[in-house]
Design a protein around this motif. Sequence first.
Motif, PDB file in Angstrom:
ATOM      1  N   VAL A 102      79.572 143.696 -75.132  1.00 39.75           N
ATOM      2  CA  VAL A 102      78.060 143.261 -74.782  1.00 39.75           C
ATOM      3  C   VAL A 102      78.289 142.017 -74.215  1.00 39.75           C
ATOM      4  CG1 VAL A 102      75.996 142.741 -75.686  1.00 39.75           C
ATOM      5  CG2 VAL A 102      77.026 144.473 -76.839  1.00 39.75           C
ATOM      6  N   ALA A 103      77.693 141.913 -72.890  1.00 38.76           N
ATOM      7  CA  ALA A 103      77.910 140.765 -72.098  1.00 38.76           C
ATOM      8  C   ALA A 103      76.952 139.611 -72.687  1.00 38.76           C
ATOM      9  CB  ALA A 103      77.414 141.035 -70.768  1.00 38.76           C
ATOM     10  N   ALA A 104      77.249 138.478 -72.810  1.00 41.49           N
ATOM     11  CA  ALA A 104      76.768 137.497 -73.188  1.00 41.49           C
ATOM     12  C   ALA A 104      75.554 137.012 -72.178  1.00 41.49           C
ATOM     13  CB  ALA A 104      77.662 136.241 -73.367  1.00 41.49           C
ATOM     14  N   LYS A 105      74.302 136.897 -72.785  1.00 44.17           N
ATOM     15  CA  LYS A 105      73.211 136.489 -71.957  1.00 44.17           C
ATOM     16  C   LYS A 105      73.418 135.189 -71.597  1.00 44.17           C
ATOM     17  CE  LYS A 105      68.035 136.689 -72.336  1.00 44.17           C
ATOM     18  NZ  LYS A 105      66.977 136.690 -72.989  1.00 44.17           N
ATOM     19  N   PRO A 106      73.346 134.977 -70.101  1.00 44.58           N
ATOM     20  CA  PRO A 106      73.373 133.533 -69.509  1.00 44.58           C
ATOM     21  C   PRO A 106      72.459 132.584 -70.040  1.00 44.58           C
ATOM     22  CG  PRO A 106      72.638 135.209 -67.756  1.00 44.58           C
ATOM     23  CD  PRO A 106      73.079 135.771 -69.004  1.00 44.58           C
ATOM     24  N   LYS A 107      72.778 131.539 -70.338  1.00 50.22           N
ATOM     25  CA  LYS A 107      71.826 130.377 -70.927  1.00 50.22           C
ATOM     26  C   LYS A 107      70.920 129.848 -69.730  1.00 50.22           C
ATOM     27  CE  LYS A 107      71.708 125.998 -73.270  1.00 50.22           C
ATOM     28  NZ  LYS A 107      72.469 125.098 -74.264  1.00 50.22           N
ATOM     29  N   ALA A 108      69.632 129.896 -70.143  1.00 50.51           N
ATOM     30  CA  ALA A 108      68.710 129.391 -69.061  1.00 50.51           C
ATOM     31  C   ALA A 108      68.766 127.921 -68.668  1.00 50.51           C
ATOM     32  CB  ALA A 108      67.086 129.475 -69.825  1.00 50.51           C
ATOM     33  N   VAL A 109      68.670 127.523 -67.656  1.00 50.19           N
ATOM     34  CA  VAL A 109      68.690 126.274 -67.008  1.00 50.19           C
ATOM     35  C   VAL A 109      67.653 125.347 -67.553  1.00 50.19           C
ATOM     36  CG1 VAL A 109      68.754 124.889 -64.825  1.00 50.19           C
ATOM     37  CG2 VAL A 109      69.720 127.187 -64.946  1.00 50.19           C
ATOM     38  N   SER A 110      67.946 124.265 -67.934  1.00 48.88           N
ATOM     39  CA  SER A 110      66.797 123.118 -68.419  1.00 48.88           C
ATOM     40  C   SER A 110      65.810 123.053 -67.325  1.00 48.88           C
ATOM     41  CB  SER A 110      67.410 121.908 -68.872  1.00 48.88           C
ATOM     42  OG  SER A 110      67.969 121.295 -67.721  1.00 48.88           O
ATOM     43  N   VAL A 111      64.634 122.619 -67.808  1.00 49.08           N
ATOM     44  CA  VAL A 111      63.529 122.370 -66.817  1.00 49.08           C
ATOM     45  C   VAL A 111      64.078 121.125 -65.807  1.00 49.08           C
ATOM     46  CG1 VAL A 111      61.104 121.285 -66.844  1.00 49.08           C
ATOM     47  CG2 VAL A 111      61.607 123.134 -68.188  1.00 49.08           C
ATOM     48  N   ALA A 112      64.704 120.138 -66.661  1.00 51.76           N
ATOM     49  CA  ALA A 112      65.273 119.013 -66.056  1.00 51.76           C
ATOM     50  C   ALA A 112      66.122 119.266 -65.011  1.00 51.76           C
ATOM     51  CB  ALA A 112      65.729 118.165 -66.867  1.00 51.76           C
ATOM     52  N   ALA A 142      62.873 127.389 -56.748  1.00 48.07           N
ATOM     53  CA  ALA A 142      61.502 127.530 -57.171  1.00 48.07           C
ATOM     54  C   ALA A 142      61.405 128.528 -58.526  1.00 48.07           C
ATOM     55  CB  ALA A 142      60.566 127.611 -56.022  1.00 48.07           C
ATOM     56  N   ARG A 143      62.051 129.751 -57.946  1.00 47.68           N
ATOM     57  CA  ARG A 143      62.177 130.887 -58.934  1.00 47.68           C
ATOM     58  C   ARG A 143      62.957 130.464 -60.287  1.00 47.68           C
ATOM     59  NH1 ARG A 143      63.193 134.769 -53.839  1.00 47.68           N
ATOM     60  NH2 ARG A 143      60.903 135.305 -53.659  1.00 47.68           N
ATOM     61  N   THR A 188      61.518 130.186 -64.194  1.00 50.34           N
ATOM     62  CA  THR A 188      62.411 130.820 -65.535  1.00 50.34           C
ATOM     63  C   THR A 188      62.491 129.597 -66.281  1.00 50.34           C
ATOM     64  OG1 THR A 188      63.258 132.630 -64.185  1.00 50.34           O
ATOM     65  CG2 THR A 188      64.316 132.121 -66.145  1.00 50.34           C
ATOM     66  N   ALA A 189      62.879 128.500 -66.127  1.00 54.53           N
ATOM     67  CA  ALA A 189      63.034 127.376 -66.953  1.00 54.53           C
ATOM     68  C   ALA A 189      61.746 127.119 -67.622  1.00 54.53           C
ATOM     69  CB  ALA A 189      63.956 126.292 -66.263  1.00 54.53           C
ATOM     70  N   MET A 190      60.758 127.038 -66.892  1.00 52.50           N
ATOM     71  CA  MET A 190      59.492 126.505 -67.311  1.00 52.50           C
ATOM     72  C   MET A 190      59.103 127.498 -68.500  1.00 52.50           C
ATOM     73  SD  MET A 190      57.386 125.227 -64.030  1.00 52.50           S
ATOM     74  CE  MET A 190      56.692 127.004 -63.709  1.00 52.50           C
ATOM     75  N   HIS A 191      59.253 129.032 -68.155  1.00 54.40           N
ATOM     76  CA  HIS A 191      58.950 130.118 -69.072  1.00 54.40           C
ATOM     77  C   HIS A 191      59.945 129.681 -70.471  1.00 54.40           C
ATOM     78  CE1 HIS A 191      57.332 133.920 -70.238  1.00 54.40           C
ATOM     79  NE2 HIS A 191      58.450 134.246 -70.553  1.00 54.40           N
ATOM     80  N   ALA A 192      60.882 129.570 -70.429  1.00 53.86           N
ATOM     81  CA  ALA A 192      61.759 129.319 -71.454  1.00 53.86           C
ATOM     82  C   ALA A 192      61.604 128.020 -72.287  1.00 53.86           C
ATOM     83  CB  ALA A 192      63.395 129.474 -71.125  1.00 53.86           C
ATOM     84  N   PHE A 234      50.144 123.871 -69.907  1.00 48.70           N
ATOM     85  CA  PHE A 234      50.849 122.789 -69.338  1.00 48.70           C
ATOM     86  C   PHE A 234      51.268 123.103 -68.023  1.00 48.70           C
ATOM     87  CE2 PHE A 234      54.430 120.236 -68.214  1.00 48.70           C
ATOM     88  CZ  PHE A 234      54.122 118.864 -68.132  1.00 48.70           C
ATOM     89  N   TRP A 235      51.834 124.410 -67.766  1.00 46.10           N
ATOM     90  CA  TRP A 235      52.688 124.642 -66.488  1.00 46.10           C
ATOM     91  C   TRP A 235      51.705 125.216 -65.744  1.00 46.10           C
ATOM     92  CZ3 TRP A 235      56.775 122.164 -66.044  1.00 46.10           C
ATOM     93  CH2 TRP A 235      57.659 122.033 -67.158  1.00 46.10           C
ATOM     94  N   SER A 236      50.432 125.661 -66.133  1.00 47.06           N
ATOM     95  CA  SER A 236      49.533 126.365 -65.221  1.00 47.06           C
ATOM     96  C   SER A 236      49.621 125.931 -63.715  1.00 47.06           C
ATOM     97  CB  SER A 236      48.053 126.542 -65.784  1.00 47.06           C
ATOM     98  OG  SER A 236      47.610 125.242 -65.754  1.00 47.06           O
ATOM     99  N   GLY A 237      49.394 124.704 -63.594  1.00 47.73           N
ATOM    100  CA  GLY A 237      49.352 124.245 -62.119  1.00 47.73           C
ATOM    101  C   GLY A 237      50.659 124.474 -61.131  1.00 47.73           C
ATOM    102  N   ALA A 238      51.920 124.399 -61.988  1.00 50.05           N
ATOM    103  CA  ALA A 238      53.040 124.636 -61.374  1.00 50.05           C
ATOM    104  C   ALA A 238      53.142 126.306 -61.273  1.00 50.05           C
ATOM    105  CB  ALA A 238      54.273 123.983 -62.243  1.00 50.05           C
TER     106      ALA A 238
END
Length: 148
Positions: free
Chosen positions: A31-41, A77-78, A82-86, A94-98
């Motif tokens: 099973v392939a490891a799920k890539p870790k999400a990038v941080s918002v920062a 931006a995409r 994804t980072a904001m969602h995670a 909070f993220w609605s404007g972005a």
Amino acid sequence: MWGIKAGALSLAVIAAASGCSSSSDVAAKPVAAKPKAVSVAAATEQFQTAVVNSSGQCYSPDPGTCWDVMQSVMKPARTLRTAMHADKSVGAEFWSGAYALINTMEDGMAVGDDEGADKPADFKHRNRATVLGTAHDLSDWLDENPVQ
């Protein structure tokens, strides 16, 4: 004797046809490891760097001459979305404007190519401004709404 051989042969054919095997020659697929999400920062930094790098890159008002620049801003931006969602440190509100700004950029990209800006007065009505102008707005929003 004939009946025993025919019966054994029938069982072997049925087992082979159904994929049954008594041996463990079929290896389990890893099973392939799920890539870790990038941080918002990190995603914010990548996005804002792309926005800065895009500034002044679309010299020609001709259609199709700025598509690469538009894509170079949309990709991070995409990633940011994804980072904001995670990110669970703040709520979706909070993220609605972005999210709204990224959606506006997506609307501009949905055209499928740079429409250019034939006349300066037309620029605001072309997708180039929708993508790149909104990218600058999103960069400002991120500065005004930092996440710790």
